[in-house]
Enzyme design. Structure first.
Site, PDB file in Angstrom:
ATOM      1  N   LYS A 152     -11.872  -1.767   6.609  1.00 39.79           N
ATOM      2  CA  LYS A 152     -11.040  -2.691   7.379  1.00 39.79           C
ATOM      3  C   LYS A 152     -11.549  -2.772   8.823  1.00 39.79           C
ATOM      4  O   LYS A 152     -11.825  -3.848   9.317  1.00 39.79           O
ATOM      5  CB  LYS A 152      -9.579  -2.241   7.352  1.00 39.79           C
ATOM      6  CG  LYS A 152      -9.019  -2.006   5.945  1.00 39.79           C
ATOM      7  CD  LYS A 152      -8.844  -3.301   5.153  1.00 39.79           C
ATOM      8  CE  LYS A 152      -8.720  -3.101   3.656  1.00 39.79           C
ATOM      9  NZ  LYS A 152      -7.571  -2.371   3.188  1.00 39.79           N
ATOM     10  N   ASP A 194      -1.436   6.575   6.374  1.00 41.16           N
ATOM     11  CA  ASP A 194      -2.558   5.701   6.004  1.00 41.16           C
ATOM     12  C   ASP A 194      -2.816   4.779   7.190  1.00 41.16           C
ATOM     13  O   ASP A 194      -1.990   3.918   7.509  1.00 41.16           O
ATOM     14  CB  ASP A 194      -2.153   4.887   4.757  1.00 41.16           C
ATOM     15  CG  ASP A 194      -3.191   3.849   4.349  1.00 41.16           C
ATOM     16  OD1 ASP A 194      -4.212   3.696   5.046  1.00 41.16           O
ATOM     17  OD2 ASP A 194      -2.965   3.180   3.310  1.00 41.16           O
ATOM     18  N   TRP A 251       0.840  -1.208   0.000  1.00 41.72           N
ATOM     19  CA  TRP A 251       0.000   0.000   0.000  1.00 41.72           C
ATOM     20  C   TRP A 251       0.866   1.245   0.000  1.00 41.72           C
ATOM     21  O   TRP A 251       0.559   2.232  -0.676  1.00 41.72           O
ATOM     22  CB  TRP A 251      -0.971  -0.020   1.170  1.00 41.72           C
ATOM     23  CG  TRP A 251      -1.956  -1.141   1.075  1.00 41.72           C
ATOM     24  CD1 TRP A 251      -2.163  -2.139   1.988  1.00 41.72           C
ATOM     25  CD2 TRP A 251      -2.886  -1.393   0.005  1.00 41.72           C
ATOM     26  NE1 TRP A 251      -3.146  -2.990   1.551  1.00 41.72           N
ATOM     27  CE2 TRP A 251      -3.598  -2.559   0.341  1.00 41.72           C
ATOM     28  CE3 TRP A 251      -3.172  -0.747  -1.204  1.00 41.72           C
ATOM     29  CZ2 TRP A 251      -4.595  -3.103  -0.484  1.00 41.72           C
ATOM     30  CZ3 TRP A 251      -4.161  -1.292  -2.027  1.00 41.72           C
ATOM     31  CH2 TRP A 251      -4.852  -2.449  -1.671  1.00 41.72           C
TER      32      TRP A 251
END
Ligand SMILES: *Cc1c(COP(=O)(O)O)cnc(C)c1O
Length: 360
Positions: free
Chosen positions: A195, A171, A101
């Site tokens: 998530k 993030d 990511w």
């Protein structure tokens, strides 16, 4: 069939209580005679939903008044572009590469300016967090970027990098609301909610007000400007209304549970059950350097691909779902987010013990 223990990395398990409440309100939200899905985002009822959600999030995370909370769309991945488009005034940013990511964010930023990879743990399949106490931070960096919890590899920054005074952007998709954070340490934190917070389709950005300016890169679409969303309180256009409503319910649930300190304790307790088992197991092995282990995502392997596949299959039959690891790591991964009860982790460990006895 009833509900399973769902170890998916995302979209992931939500609190059953929240789902039941949403089910109760599905056809008639509080006497409005309609579902939240069917109502105008400009209605009184919806205004109350989004305002309350924001306030509850502010309470939970102790978000200072000089930060805006934005409920946006496009997932975490859209932020990979939105961040440089809005924050790259000097067209320079430093990225710490701790997994896919972070790497994707880094690659996207290269479209807009000079993105420097100033540290990486790629050399050992991202199984650790590099030392970030004294990195070569660029003199003119607009920000330093991290992915705080690495969903795929199961690592987590336990200390934030020393950015040498530069703005930190993080993030937090897969550790969102899993424990308290000090928002003032960041210029911008964001997370896709699927998530640990809510249904896919919402991304929450928490951004310090001085970073919200008209001065975006040329060609930045209106919809990708933080300022337009901040000025319009996340209602510039139709927001992901139903998703925000569910997030709001999760915030209420977290408050009722006792807030983020309590969630942290619970998450530590849950993770310990699994890590303690892995540390003494003769069959299963955790893949992450112990001091960098995530409380949320726990990858592990047997070292034998066929046995891994057998484990995932038999676990599924036993009501333990979505344990297959990410294709780049192989093996297994148990995501044990806020809504995963301790009983779910205990059931997983009991199953692993049984599997070990049968297959060693
Ligand atoms: C899942 C995930 C993403 C990507 O999220 P999308 O909403 O699918 O774009 C980004 N960062 C992290 C840490 C993630 O776990």
């Amino acid at each position: 069939m009833g509900r399973v223990y769902n170890f998916s990395a995302g979209p992931a398990v939500l609190p059953e209580e929240v789902l039941r409440e949403a089910a109760d309100e599905m056809l008639d939200y509080k006497g409005t005679g309609m579902s939240v899905m069917e109502m105008s985002h400009r209605s009184k009822a919806y205004e109350e939903i989004i305002k309350t959600a924001e306030q509850d999030l502010r309470d939970l995370m102790n978000i200072p008044d000089n930060y805006k909370v934005l409920f946006l769309q496009g997932g975490a991945s859209q932020q990979f572009a939105m961040i440089p488009m809005n924050l790259m005034k000097n067209k320079v940013a430093d990225y710490i590469i701790t997994g896919q990511w972070a790497k994707k964010a880094y690659q996207e930023a290269q479209i807009y300016g000079k993105a420097n990879a100033i540290a990486s743990s790629a050399d050992k399949t991202f199984s650790y967090i590099p030392d970030c106490s004294d990195l070569p931070i660029s003199e003119d960096a607009d920000y330093v970027y991290i992915c705080e919890n690495n969903t795929i590899y199961g690592t987590k920054f336990k200390t934030l990098p020393n950015t040498k005074g530069k703005t930190l952007v993080s993030d937090i998709s897969s550790c969102f609301l899993s424990e308290p954070i000090d928002v003032t340490k960041y210029g911008l934190v964001y997370g896709g909610v699927q998530k640990n917070v809510g249904p896919a389709g919402v991304v929450i950005v928490i951004i310090r007000e001085d970073l919200i300016t008209e001065d975006t890169l040329p060609g930045t679409p209106t919809m990708l400007k933080y300022k337009i969303h901040a000025d319009n309180e996340s209602l510039y256009n139709t927001p992901p209304a139903y998703g925000i409503y569910i997030c709001g319910k999760v915030f209420k649930w977290l408050k009722k549970m006792g807030g983020l300190e309590v969630m942290k304790q619970r998450n530590e307790e849950k993770a310990k059950i699994l890590y303690d088992f892995l540390d003494q197991s003769k069959l299963f092995k955790g893949t992450v350097r112990p001091e960098d282990r995530s409380l949320m995502n726990v990858p592990f392997v047997t070292g034998n691909e066929e046995l891994d596949a057998k484990f995932v299959k038999e676990a599924k039959a036993a009501g333990l779902e979505n344990l297959k690891g990410h294709r780049t790591v192989g093996g297994m991964r148990a995501s044990i987010y806020n809504a995963m009860p301790k009983e779910g982790v205990e059931a997983l460990v009991a199953f692993m013990k049984k599997f070990e006895a049968e297959n060693l």
